[in-house]
Design a protein around this motif. Sequence first.
Motif, PDB file in Angstrom:
ATOM      1  N   ARG A  73       0.832  -1.210   0.000  1.00 44.54           N
ATOM      2  CA  ARG A  73       0.000   0.000   0.000  1.00 44.54           C
ATOM      3  C   ARG A  73       0.862   1.253   0.000  1.00 44.54           C
ATOM      4  O   ARG A  73       0.506   2.271  -0.606  1.00 44.54           O
ATOM      5  N   ASN A  74       1.977   1.183   0.691  1.00 47.13           N
ATOM      6  CA  ASN A  74       2.939   2.284   0.710  1.00 47.13           C
ATOM      7  C   ASN A  74       3.383   2.629  -0.715  1.00 47.13           C
ATOM      8  O   ASN A  74       3.422   3.808  -1.110  1.00 47.13           O
ATOM      9  N   LEU A  75       3.712   1.614  -1.494  1.00 46.83           N
ATOM     10  CA  LEU A  75       4.161   1.837  -2.870  1.00 46.83           C
ATOM     11  C   LEU A  75       3.059   2.434  -3.745  1.00 46.83           C
ATOM     12  O   LEU A  75       3.310   3.339  -4.546  1.00 46.83           O
ATOM     13  N   ILE A  76       1.843   1.925  -3.600  1.00 46.91           N
ATOM     14  CA  ILE A  76       0.738   2.452  -4.401  1.00 46.91           C
ATOM     15  C   ILE A  76       0.497   3.920  -4.074  1.00 46.91           C
ATOM     16  O   ILE A  76       0.347   4.769  -4.958  1.00 46.91           O
ATOM     17  N   ALA A  77       0.492   4.233  -2.782  1.00 46.02           N
ATOM     18  CA  ALA A  77       0.252   5.613  -2.364  1.00 46.02           C
ATOM     19  C   ALA A  77       1.378   6.538  -2.809  1.00 46.02           C
ATOM     20  O   ALA A  77       1.136   7.677  -3.241  1.00 46.02           O
ATOM     21  N   ALA A  78       2.618   6.060  -2.720  1.00 43.36           N
ATOM     22  CA  ALA A  78       3.751   6.884  -3.150  1.00 43.36           C
ATOM     23  C   ALA A  78       3.679   7.164  -4.646  1.00 43.36           C
ATOM     24  O   ALA A  78       3.945   8.293  -5.094  1.00 43.36           O
ATOM     25  N   ASP A  79       3.318   6.170  -5.416  1.00 41.11           N
ATOM     26  CA  ASP A  79       3.160   6.369  -6.860  1.00 41.11           C
ATOM     27  C   ASP A  79       2.057   7.385  -7.140  1.00 41.11           C
ATOM     28  O   ASP A  79       2.191   8.239  -8.031  1.00 41.11           O
ATOM     29  N   ASP A  80       0.974   7.325  -6.366  1.00 43.48           N
ATOM     30  CA  ASP A  80      -0.113   8.298  -6.533  1.00 43.48           C
ATOM     31  C   ASP A  80       0.379   9.717  -6.257  1.00 43.48           C
ATOM     32  O   ASP A  80       0.071  10.645  -7.011  1.00 43.48           O
ATOM     33  N   ILE A  87      -5.055   9.742  -3.750  1.00 40.29           N
ATOM     34  CA  ILE A  87      -4.620   8.475  -3.165  1.00 40.29           C
ATOM     35  C   ILE A  87      -5.669   7.410  -3.444  1.00 40.29           C
ATOM     36  O   ILE A  87      -6.867   7.589  -3.152  1.00 40.29           O
ATOM     37  N   SER A  88      -5.247   6.297  -4.011  1.00 39.95           N
ATOM     38  CA  SER A  88      -6.182   5.275  -4.488  1.00 39.95           C
ATOM     39  C   SER A  88      -6.255   4.058  -3.574  1.00 39.95           C
ATOM     40  O   SER A  88      -6.898   3.069  -3.930  1.00 39.95           O
ATOM     41  N   ASN A  96       0.311  12.291   6.983  1.00 39.74           N
ATOM     42  CA  ASN A  96       1.507  11.895   6.244  1.00 39.74           C
ATOM     43  C   ASN A  96       1.329  12.053   4.742  1.00 39.74           C
ATOM     44  O   ASN A  96       2.312  12.294   4.027  1.00 39.74           O
ATOM     45  N   ILE A  97       0.106  11.904   4.267  1.00 34.28           N
ATOM     46  CA  ILE A  97      -0.159  12.194   2.856  1.00 34.28           C
ATOM     47  C   ILE A  97       0.131  13.659   2.572  1.00 34.28           C
ATOM     48  O   ILE A  97       0.764  14.009   1.562  1.00 34.28           O
ATOM     49  N   ARG A  98      -0.304  14.532   3.474  1.00 37.85           N
ATOM     50  CA  ARG A  98      -0.030  15.964   3.292  1.00 37.85           C
ATOM     51  C   ARG A  98       1.474  16.242   3.299  1.00 37.85           C
ATOM     52  O   ARG A  98       1.977  17.017   2.477  1.00 37.85           O
TER      53      ARG A  98
END
Length: 218
Positions: A73-80, A87-88, A96-98
């Motif tokens: 999930r970390n990788l997917i979010a980082a790619d987003d 964030i998908s 942390n997204i911010r």
Amino acid sequence: MTYSDLARRLPEMRRNLRTLYRRHATRADIVNGAAWYPAARHIMADWSASYGVSVETCAAVTAALSPQCSWPRNLIAADDVLARRAISVGGPLQVNIRKARQLLDDTREYPTLADRMFAYFPYGPKVNSFACNLAGADSVVTIDTHAAQAALSDVQFNVIRGWKQYALFVQAYCDVARSFGLPPSTFQASVWLIWRRLHPAAAKRAVVTKWSGDLGEY
């Protein structure tokens, strides 16, 4: 646990890590541990080329999203974040997204990646270390809950209080890694795999639940 208590346990942590690796490391643990960070760094390099940002920025964004988030999930979010999409996937904390998005757009000059991460996570040594590991540093050690539990041989341990305590765990890992002739990051990755294999999440929850139930009887 105070810093003094933990410091007194440093020799014990070294013994625990040495014993865990000698007794329980499988060939797969050793091979996969050695490959873990190189594989992650390959992803950082691919993103750097695809999105036109530095490897350090890719590492910073990825590490910023890592707390309480599984690696897939970390990788997917980082790619987003790097692609400037919404964030998908669930997992990363909103705060942390911010911060990950701010790190992507931050054009200030920092002496090192560690300094850059400290500006956003002054109380997060694990996040700082993880960014440096992802960017290519092998002498840095990422200590998450699994790594700390392995050092103390305690599935219930879950709180590292600040940079000084964190540094004690790092020292234990570096000392034992040196005795095995391994880069600290490689040794930590193998120990992480061993500990998670020996103590899966469901088993840990059972231990904590029983412990809590026992307390309730008094």
